[in-house]
Design an enzyme around this catalytic site. Structure first.
Site, PDB file in Angstrom:
ATOM      1  N   ASN A  67       4.877  92.260  87.346  1.00  0.00           N
ATOM      2  CA  ASN A  67       6.160  91.560  87.420  1.00  0.00           C
ATOM      3  C   ASN A  67       7.210  92.623  87.133  1.00  0.00           C
ATOM      4  O   ASN A  67       7.504  92.939  85.979  1.00  0.00           O
ATOM      5  CB  ASN A  67       6.184  90.436  86.379  1.00  0.00           C
ATOM      6  CG  ASN A  67       7.468  89.642  86.434  1.00  0.00           C
ATOM      7  OD1 ASN A  67       8.401  90.005  87.164  1.00  0.00           O
ATOM      8  ND2 ASN A  67       7.532  88.574  85.668  1.00  0.00           N
ATOM      9  N   ARG A 106       4.800  89.742  91.655  1.00  0.00           N
ATOM     10  CA  ARG A 106       5.689  88.581  91.618  1.00  0.00           C
ATOM     11  C   ARG A 106       6.987  88.947  92.335  1.00  0.00           C
ATOM     12  O   ARG A 106       7.605  89.972  92.029  1.00  0.00           O
ATOM     13  CB  ARG A 106       6.006  88.220  90.170  1.00  0.00           C
ATOM     14  CG  ARG A 106       6.954  87.074  90.113  1.00  0.00           C
ATOM     15  CD  ARG A 106       7.356  86.735  88.720  1.00  0.00           C
ATOM     16  NE  ARG A 106       8.207  85.560  88.752  1.00  0.00           N
ATOM     17  CZ  ARG A 106       9.076  85.252  87.816  1.00  0.00           C
ATOM     18  NH1 ARG A 106       9.206  86.020  86.764  1.00  0.00           N
ATOM     19  NH2 ARG A 106       9.800  84.168  87.922  1.00  0.00           N
ATOM     20  N   HIS A 123      10.256  79.121  90.143  1.00  0.00           N
ATOM     21  CA  HIS A 123       9.108  78.787  89.280  1.00  0.00           C
ATOM     22  C   HIS A 123       7.943  78.230  90.101  1.00  0.00           C
ATOM     23  O   HIS A 123       7.067  77.553  89.548  1.00  0.00           O
ATOM     24  CB  HIS A 123       9.457  77.701  88.237  1.00  0.00           C
ATOM     25  CG  HIS A 123      10.356  78.136  87.127  1.00  0.00           C
ATOM     26  ND1 HIS A 123      11.220  77.260  86.518  1.00  0.00           N
ATOM     27  CD2 HIS A 123      10.504  79.318  86.497  1.00  0.00           C
ATOM     28  CE1 HIS A 123      11.882  77.898  85.562  1.00  0.00           C
ATOM     29  NE2 HIS A 123      11.463  79.156  85.541  1.00  0.00           N
ATOM     30  N   HIS A 134       8.597  72.359  84.134  1.00  0.00           N
ATOM     31  CA  HIS A 134       8.454  73.695  83.531  1.00  0.00           C
ATOM     32  C   HIS A 134       9.647  73.890  82.602  1.00  0.00           C
ATOM     33  O   HIS A 134      10.773  74.102  83.053  1.00  0.00           O
ATOM     34  CB  HIS A 134       8.413  74.770  84.630  1.00  0.00           C
ATOM     35  CG  HIS A 134       8.335  76.159  84.089  1.00  0.00           C
ATOM     36  ND1 HIS A 134       7.205  76.952  84.190  1.00  0.00           N
ATOM     37  CD2 HIS A 134       9.237  76.897  83.402  1.00  0.00           C
ATOM     38  CE1 HIS A 134       7.434  78.114  83.588  1.00  0.00           C
ATOM     39  NE2 HIS A 134       8.667  78.113  83.116  1.00  0.00           N
ATOM     40  N   ARG A 168      21.755  78.520  80.750  1.00  0.00           N
ATOM     41  CA  ARG A 168      22.321  78.096  82.045  1.00  0.00           C
ATOM     42  C   ARG A 168      22.684  76.619  82.010  1.00  0.00           C
ATOM     43  O   ARG A 168      21.945  75.812  81.448  1.00  0.00           O
ATOM     44  CB  ARG A 168      21.305  78.329  83.167  1.00  0.00           C
ATOM     45  CG  ARG A 168      21.141  79.770  83.534  1.00  0.00           C
ATOM     46  CD  ARG A 168      20.037  79.957  84.544  1.00  0.00           C
ATOM     47  NE  ARG A 168      18.969  80.758  83.987  1.00  0.00           N
ATOM     48  CZ  ARG A 168      17.747  80.842  84.489  1.00  0.00           C
ATOM     49  NH1 ARG A 168      17.415  80.168  85.566  1.00  0.00           N
ATOM     50  NH2 ARG A 168      16.850  81.598  83.915  1.00  0.00           N
ATOM     51  N   GLU A 197       1.141  81.928  85.106  1.00  0.00           N
ATOM     52  CA  GLU A 197       1.594  82.413  86.409  1.00  0.00           C
ATOM     53  C   GLU A 197       0.842  83.676  86.828  1.00  0.00           C
ATOM     54  O   GLU A 197       0.561  83.871  88.007  1.00  0.00           O
ATOM     55  CB  GLU A 197       3.105  82.711  86.346  1.00  0.00           C
ATOM     56  CG  GLU A 197       3.938  81.440  86.276  1.00  0.00           C
ATOM     57  CD  GLU A 197       5.344  81.667  85.772  1.00  0.00           C
ATOM     58  OE1 GLU A 197       5.515  81.831  84.547  1.00  0.00           O
ATOM     59  OE2 GLU A 197       6.271  81.678  86.593  1.00  0.00           O
TER      60      GLU A 197
HETATM   61  P1  ADP Z   1      10.425  81.965  79.402  1.00  0.00           P
HETATM   62  O1  ADP Z   1      11.132  81.066  80.355  1.00  0.00           O
HETATM   63  O2  ADP Z   1      11.274  83.095  78.912  1.00  0.00           O
HETATM   64  O3  ADP Z   1       9.020  82.365  79.826  1.00  0.00           O
HETATM   65  P2  ADP Z   1       9.046  80.313  77.461  1.00  0.00           P
HETATM   66  O4  ADP Z   1       8.272  79.521  78.460  1.00  0.00           O
HETATM   67  O5  ADP Z   1       8.307  81.238  76.573  1.00  0.00           O
HETATM   68  O6  ADP Z   1      10.269  81.071  78.100  1.00  0.00           O
HETATM   69  O7  ADP Z   1       9.844  79.257  76.542  1.00  0.00           O
HETATM   70  C1  ADP Z   1      10.737  79.662  75.562  1.00  0.00           C
HETATM   71  C2  ADP Z   1      11.261  78.423  74.867  1.00  0.00           C
HETATM   72  O8  ADP Z   1      10.166  77.713  74.279  1.00  0.00           O
HETATM   73  C3  ADP Z   1      12.209  78.765  73.727  1.00  0.00           C
HETATM   74  O9  ADP Z   1      13.313  77.868  73.763  1.00  0.00           O
HETATM   75  C4  ADP Z   1      11.363  78.500  72.498  1.00  0.00           C
HETATM   76  O10 ADP Z   1      12.125  78.141  71.396  1.00  0.00           O
HETATM   77  C5  ADP Z   1      10.536  77.327  72.989  1.00  0.00           C
HETATM   78  N1  ADP Z   1       9.387  77.109  72.109  1.00  0.00           N
HETATM   79  C6  ADP Z   1       8.345  77.926  71.871  1.00  0.00           C
HETATM   80  N2  ADP Z   1       7.530  77.395  70.914  1.00  0.00           N
HETATM   81  C7  ADP Z   1       8.091  76.221  70.542  1.00  0.00           C
HETATM   82  C8  ADP Z   1       7.766  75.197  69.591  1.00  0.00           C
HETATM   83  N3  ADP Z   1       6.676  75.289  68.855  1.00  0.00           N
HETATM   84  N4  ADP Z   1       8.584  74.118  69.507  1.00  0.00           N
HETATM   85  C9  ADP Z   1       9.702  74.033  70.254  1.00  0.00           C
HETATM   86  N5  ADP Z   1      10.067  74.957  71.163  1.00  0.00           N
HETATM   87  C10 ADP Z   1       9.280  76.029  71.308  1.00  0.00           C
END
Ligand code: ADP
Length: 402
Positions: free
Chosen positions: A7, A93, A182, A210, A243, A387
């Site tokens: 990626n 990706r 996504h 997602h 966003r 992914e």
């Molecule tokens: P990205 O889109 O950057 O891949 P992720 O899929 O890792 O992001 O998601 C990040 C989000 O998930 C952040 O807002 C983070 O706070 C939230 N998150 C991760 N663990 C938890 C949790 N245990 N409870 C609530 N939100 C969470």
């Protein structure tokens, strides 16, 4: 056989190496701060005895050529990839494939040109993706580079879903339409959901959510994407970390005419200063949860707006599909936040969506799971996305080995 997944961004390259026999990820990591004075290489790998080890180096990385060279050297030195000839494919990706790409494709000169041709649609992503592709084609000409597009899964949308209600020439001459993003994640969790439901994906109607920093919803009928919440760019749709998601376009006009915002300021405002961050000053859902728990009104409002919009999309996509077999939550928030799942499904019992409170709450469960009541008409599933694995498997299929 091994498959390397890359990626490649403008200043970083994330990677993961899979073994095709059992699809175990045997190494992964990140090269960051390319072309900056201090480069970084974080690498994690599995030893032969199954134990996991990791290393970190700081060292300038001049460009993507050097970054990928360093990754391959690290994979070799830690015993994950004795020689590049072990690689059967490199899966890349690519964020935007425009309307050209509905499937993964083995990269040739024409594909490179086609990806270059849609840079205007993804100026922050496609150039970095393309750098990675050009480097692997140059350094490893014998290993097929396969491009896997975030937009591909959504190419099954019909004009009814993908056209905007604006003059036709903007679509025909300038490709202004909805594309969606996504896609690799939505497809991966849809395939896993079909497995959990015990029927072929081609018989499944799903709403996939997602919910990460970027957030999107997809309506899937008989395994095909019918509609998705992100649009021409990843700005449309649900509330995201920074966003805005859906907003009256009239607000943009107002910002310009009455508050003097120019287009770059509007871009920055909507992409970087809005969403959860804009509402409550924080974009990390864990921290927002914590603050809401302490009674912070802005944090509570951020969660309410987020959940309200999620519920609207679930309802809208239910209406688009007519019948829904499962709703799937994925991404950091979707996988981990019992509260967001519970609140976005609350009140939808008449649609057959009924959560099992204790299954939904169960904090220690991290894998794929069903969190709806046993006899629920619509299953509510939590499926950790992967992914990279989806890219690796699609790359393998594209080179005819699966
Ligand atoms: P990205 O889109 O950057 O891949 P992720 O899929 O890792 O992001 O998601 C990040 C989000 O998930 C952040 O807002 C983070 O706070 C939230 N998150 C991760 N663990 C938890 C949790 N245990 N409870 C609530 N939100 C969470």
């Amino acid at each position: 056989m091994k498959i390397l997944v890359l990626n490649s961004g403008s200043s970083s390259i994330k990677y993961q190496l899979f073994r095709s026999e059992d699809w175990v990820s045997i190494a992964n990591g990140l090269v960051a701060r390319i072309a900056e004075p201090k480069g970084e290489l974080k690498h994690t790998w599995l030893e032969a005895d199954g134990s996991q080890r990791s290393s970190e180096e700081t060292h300038p990385v001049a460009n993507h050529d050097e970054g990928i060279d360093r990754i391959v050297a690290r994979l070799r030195d830690t015993g994950s990839l004795a020689d590049v000839s072990e690689l059967v494919a490199i899966g890349h990706r690519v964020v935007h494939g425009g309307t050209h790409f509905k499937e993964p494709v083995i990269v040739d000169d024409g594909v490179v040109e086609a990806i270059r041709g849609v840079i205007a649609l993804a100026p922050l992503h496609n150039p970095g993706n393309l750098s990675g592709i050009e480097v692997t084609r140059r350094l490893f000409p014998k290993v097929p580079s396969v491009a896997i597009f975030d937009t591909a899964f959504h190419q099954s949308m019909t004009p009814t879903a993908y056209r905007y209600a604006i003059p036709e020439y903007l679509y025909t001459k300038h490709q202004i339409r909805r594309y969606g993003f996504h896609g690799t994640s939505h497809l991966y969790v849809a395939k896993r959901a079909a497995r959990l439901l015990g029927k072929p994906l081609s018989q499944c109607n799903l709403i996939t959510l997602h919910l990460g920093n970027g957030t999107s919803a997809t309506a899937i009928r008989r395994g095909q994407c019918m509609d998705t919440s992100m649009g021409m760019t990843p700005l449309e749709g649900l509330v995201m970390g920074t966003r805005s998601g859906d907003i009256d376009p009239g607000v943009l006009i107002y910002l310009n005419q009455n508050l003097g915002f120019d287009i770059d300021q509007i871009d920055h405002l909507l992409n970087r200063e809005s969403g959860l961050l804009g509402i409550c000053g924080v974009n990390d859902m864990r921290e927002i949860d914590r603050q809401a728990g302490e009674g912070n009104a802005r944090a509570k409002l951020a969660i309410s707006i987020n959940v309200h919009r999620l519920k609207k999309y679930i309802g809208a996509y239910y209406a688009v599909l007519g019948q829904v077999h499962a709703i799937v939550f994925t991404g950091g928030i979707g996988e981990n936040s019992a509260q967001i799942r519970a609140r976005s499904c609350k009140g939808l019992e008449r649609l057959g969506i009924v959560l099992d409170a204790s299954a939904n709450q169960s904090g220690d469960s991290r894998g794929e799971r069903c969190v709806s009541v046993a006899d629920g008409e619509v299953k509510v599933l939590v499926i950790p996305t992967n992914e990279e694995l989806e890219i690796a498997q699609q790359a393998m299929t594209a080179v005819g080995l699966q």
